[in-house]
Design a protein around this motif. Structure first.
Motif, mmCIF file in Angstrom:
data_model
loop_
_atom_site.group_PDB
_atom_site.id
_atom_site.type_symbol
_atom_site.label_atom_id
_atom_site.label_comp_id
_atom_site.label_asym_id
_atom_site.label_seq_id
_atom_site.Cartn_x
_atom_site.Cartn_y
_atom_site.Cartn_z
ATOM 1 N N GLU A 2 0.827 -1.195 0.000
ATOM 2 C CA GLU A 2 0.000 0.000 0.000
ATOM 3 C C GLU A 2 0.873 1.260 0.000
ATOM 4 O O GLU A 2 1.860 1.348 0.712
ATOM 5 N N GLY A 94 4.832 -9.969 -2.091
ATOM 6 C CA GLY A 94 3.562 -9.262 -1.895
ATOM 7 C C GLY A 94 2.498 -9.758 -2.850
ATOM 8 O O GLY A 94 2.623 -10.839 -3.440
ATOM 9 N N ASP A 108 5.822 -5.324 -6.156
ATOM 10 C CA ASP A 108 6.832 -5.199 -5.103
ATOM 11 C C ASP A 108 7.971 -6.154 -5.412
ATOM 12 O O ASP A 108 7.731 -7.343 -5.675
ATOM 13 N N THR A 174 5.609 -14.618 1.379
ATOM 14 C CA THR A 174 4.879 -14.588 0.101
ATOM 15 C C THR A 174 4.703 -16.017 -0.432
ATOM 16 O O THR A 174 3.624 -16.406 -0.879
ATOM 17 N N ASN A 204 -8.310 -0.614 5.391
ATOM 18 C CA ASN A 204 -7.103 -1.254 4.864
ATOM 19 C C ASN A 204 -6.034 -0.169 4.712
ATOM 20 O O ASN A 204 -5.422 -0.026 3.679
ATOM 21 N N SER A 212 -3.283 -4.166 7.325
ATOM 22 C CA SER A 212 -2.698 -4.341 5.988
ATOM 23 C C SER A 212 -3.411 -5.475 5.255
ATOM 24 O O SER A 212 -4.059 -6.334 5.870
ATOM 25 N N TYR A 214 -1.946 -7.925 3.952
ATOM 26 C CA TYR A 214 -1.286 -9.139 4.447
ATOM 27 C C TYR A 214 -1.995 -9.657 5.705
ATOM 28 O O TYR A 214 -2.263 -10.849 5.834
HETATM 29 P P1 UTP Z 1 0.759 -5.516 1.903
HETATM 30 O O1 UTP Z 1 0.000 -5.675 3.152
HETATM 31 O O2 UTP Z 1 1.158 -4.166 1.482
HETATM 32 O O3 UTP Z 1 -0.158 -6.096 0.815
HETATM 33 O O4 UTP Z 1 2.011 -6.459 1.992
HETATM 34 P P2 UTP Z 1 -0.143 -6.583 -0.647
HETATM 35 O O5 UTP Z 1 -0.038 -8.087 -0.515
HETATM 36 O O6 UTP Z 1 0.869 -5.906 -1.482
HETATM 37 O O7 UTP Z 1 -1.615 -6.273 -1.085
HETATM 38 P P3 UTP Z 1 -2.353 -5.132 -1.904
HETATM 39 O O8 UTP Z 1 -1.356 -4.547 -2.858
HETATM 40 O O9 UTP Z 1 -2.847 -4.178 -0.857
HETATM 41 O O10 UTP Z 1 -3.417 -5.879 -2.571
HETATM 42 C C1 UTP Z 1 2.927 -6.735 0.964
HETATM 43 C C2 UTP Z 1 3.863 -7.810 1.429
HETATM 44 O O11 UTP Z 1 4.735 -7.254 2.413
HETATM 45 C C3 UTP Z 1 5.026 -8.234 3.388
HETATM 46 C C4 UTP Z 1 4.290 -9.489 2.994
HETATM 47 O O12 UTP Z 1 5.154 -10.300 2.234
HETATM 48 C C5 UTP Z 1 3.184 -8.987 2.107
HETATM 49 O O13 UTP Z 1 2.756 -9.968 1.182
HETATM 50 N N1 UTP Z 1 4.611 -7.744 4.716
HETATM 51 C C6 UTP Z 1 3.667 -6.780 4.836
HETATM 52 C C7 UTP Z 1 5.228 -8.276 5.821
HETATM 53 O O14 UTP Z 1 6.076 -9.173 5.706
HETATM 54 N N2 UTP Z 1 4.859 -7.807 7.055
HETATM 55 C C8 UTP Z 1 3.930 -6.839 7.200
HETATM 56 O O15 UTP Z 1 3.619 -6.433 8.353
HETATM 57 C C9 UTP Z 1 3.299 -6.305 6.073
#
Ligand code: UTP
Length: 380
Positions: A2, A94, A108, A174, A204, A212, A214
Motif C-alpha cells: 500500500e 507481496g 513489489d 509470500t 485497509n 494491511s 497481508y
Molecule cells: P501488503 O499488506 O502491502 O499487501 O504487503 P499486498 O499483498 O501488497 O496487497 P495489496 O497490494 O494491498 O493488494 C505486501 C507484502 O509485504 C510483506 C508481505 O510479504 C506482504 O505480502 N509484509 C507486509 C510483511 O512481511 N509484514 C507486514 O507487516 C506487512
C-alpha cells in the motif's frame, strides 16, 4: 504494497483522516449483545447469494496478460542489476506474487544482495543510478522511509514498482501464502472479497491504524484452519519439506501442497456461507481481550503466553495477529484505541448485512464516505 499516503475515496467525498468523523466507531456492541448474537444461525437463503459473490471474485482476479507484464519487467530489471552486481537476485513479493493480488496492482520487488561494503541506503542510491541509466521513469530512492525503497515506472509495461533491499522474510511469507492458496480455492475467493470490502470501507490503511492486506489474508487462513471439518491445514505444524534461514529466523513448513488438494473436500461450505462466518467470527466470537490468532500453530494462543497483554511503545495489541515467521511481530500493532472501534464496527456492519440485507453483494461494499467535519471542528 500500500502506498504510504494513498487516500482512495468515493467521488465527491471529503478526503482526510477518518478520525475526524465523529460518527464512526461509536456503535460497537456491548459484551452482552455480542454473547447474544453469537447464537444467531446463518440465514436460510445464504446459498442464493453465492453466485453474486463468485462473480465479484472473478471480476477482481487479474488477467493473465498482467502476470506476463510483471515477468517481463522483472526480467529487464534483473538484466540491469546483474551488470553491476552479478550475484544479486530480484524476487517478486507481496500481492503480485502471493496469489492475492487484484487487477492493476503495482509490483513489489526485493533485491537480495550480499554487499557488506555498502550500507542499505548506499545500495538503494546506487540501484537508483543503475535504473536511471535504463529505460525507466520517475526513479526515486526513498532511503528514509520506514521500509526504504526505490520507486520507478516502466514505460514499456506501464507498471509501477517498488524495490526494497534484503527484505527476505517477506519473500518467504509470500511463498507461504501462495502455497496456502493452492490448497483450496475458497481461500482466494474469501480473501479477495474481504480485501475488496476492506478497501471500500477504508479499513485497509495501516497509516490510519487499520490493517494491511497481508493481515487480512492471515485472518482468512486462520478462519479456514478453524472450520470443522477444516478447509486448510496448518503447514508449519506438518513435517517440513522446505527450510530456509533468513535474518536469523528459521522458516520451515510442508510445501508439497499438490498433495493436499483434497484436504478441505469434506467441508462443503460455500463462499457465501464462509463470508458470513468470517464476519460473524470477527464481530461476535473473537476474544479481543485474550486471544492471538496464529496460522503458525493453526489456532489461538493467549496474549499472556506472548507477553502481549499491555502496550509497549506504540504496540498496543488490541487485535493480535501473529506473523507466521517473525513471531514477535503482531500485525495488529498498528491498531489504536480509535481504530479498533472502527474495525469492530465494520465487522459488525458486514455480519449484519450478510445476515439481514436483501442484496448484500452490493451493500457490503458500499464505499465508506467520510463525513465532512463540522465548521466549528475545523476552526477548532
Ligand atoms: P501488503 O499488506 O502491502 O499487501 O504487503 P499486498 O499483498 O501488497 O496487497 P495489496 O497490494 O494491498 O493488494 C505486501 C507484502 O509485504 C510483506 C508481505 O510479504 C506482504 O505480502 N509484509 C507486509 C510483511 O512481511 N509484514 C507486514 O507487516 C506487512
Amino acid at each position: 504494497m500500500e502506498a504510504a499516503n494513498s487516500n482512495v475515496m468515493g467521488g465527491g467525498s471529503f478526503r482526510g483522516d477518518f478520525r475526524s468523523d465523529s460518527f464512526r466507531g461509536h456503535h460497537v456492541s456491548t459484551q452482552r449483545m455480542r454473547i447474544q448474537r453469537r447464537a444467531i444461525q446463518c440465514r436460510h437463503d445464504i446459498e442464493a447469494l453465492n453466485s453474486s459473490f463468485i462473480t465479484i471474485f472473478k471480476s477482481l482476479v487479474p488477467a493473465e496478460e498482467e502476470k506476463a507484464k510483471q515477468k517481463e519487467l522483472l526480467l529487464s530489471l534483473q538484466n540491469l542489476v546483474t551488470k553491476e552486481w552479478p550475484n544479486a537476485k530480484l524476487h517478486l513479493y507481496g500481492s503480485c506474487a502471493n496469489s492475492f493480488g487484484v487487477s492493476k496492482s503495482d509490483i513489489d520487488v526485493c533485491l537480495a544482495i550480499d554487499d557488506h561494503d555498502l550500507s542499505k541506503s548506499d545500495i538503494l542510491l546506487k540501484l537508483a543510478d543503475i535504473l536511471q541509466s535504463g529505460n525507466l521513469q520517475n526513479v526515486q530512492a526513498l532511503t528514509r522511509a520506514r521500509v526504504p525503497i526505490v520507486k520507478l515506472m516502466d514505460p514499456d509495461t506501464g507498471l509501477s514498482c517498488d524495490i526494497c533491499v534484503n527484505n527476505l522474510l517477506a519473500v518467504v511469507n509470500t511463498k507461504l501464502l501462495k502455497d496456502y492458496a493452492q490448497i483450496d480455492e475458497r481461500l482466494r475467493q474469501l480473501a479477495f472479497i474481504v480485501k475488496h470490502w476492506a478497501r471500500s470501507r477504508r479499513v485497509n490503511e495501516t497509516y490510519q491504524g487499520t490493517l494491511s492486506s497481508y493481515a487480512y489474508v492471515l485472518m482468512c487462513i486462520h478462519f479456514l484452519q478453524l472450520r470443522r471439518p477444516a478447509i486448510l491445514p496448518c503447514l508449519q505444524a506438518m513435517d517440513a519439506t522446505y527450510t530456509v534461514t533468513v535474518e536469523n529466523t528459521k522458516c520451515t513448513y510442508f510445501d508439497r501442497v499438490e498433495k493436499l488438494h483434497a484436504f478441505g473436500a469434506r467441508n462443503k461450505e460455500s463462499i457465501a456461507r464462509l463470508l458470513w462466518g468470517f464476519f460473524h467470527y470477527w464481530a461476535y466470537h473473537h476474544d479481543y481481550t485474550d486471544d492471538v490468532i496464529s496460522i503458525r500453530t493453526g489456532g489461538i494462543i493467549s496474549k499472556r503466553a506472548k507477553d502481549w497483554t499491555r502496550r509497549i511503545g506504540n504496540d498496543r495489541h488490541l487485535i493480535c495477529i501473529e506473523d507466521p515467521f517473525d513471531i514477535s511481530h503482531d500485525l495488529g500493532r498498528v491498531v489504536d484505541k480509535y481504530s479498533i472501534k472502527i474495525l469492530r464496527e465494520e465487522f459488525e456492519r458486514a455480519a449484519d448485512i450478510l445476515q439481514n440485507d436483501l442484496n448484500p453483494s452490493v451493500t457490503l461494499f458500499q464505499p465508506y464516505v467520510l463525513a465532512r467535519p463540522r465548521d466549528d471542528f475545523i476552526k477548532g
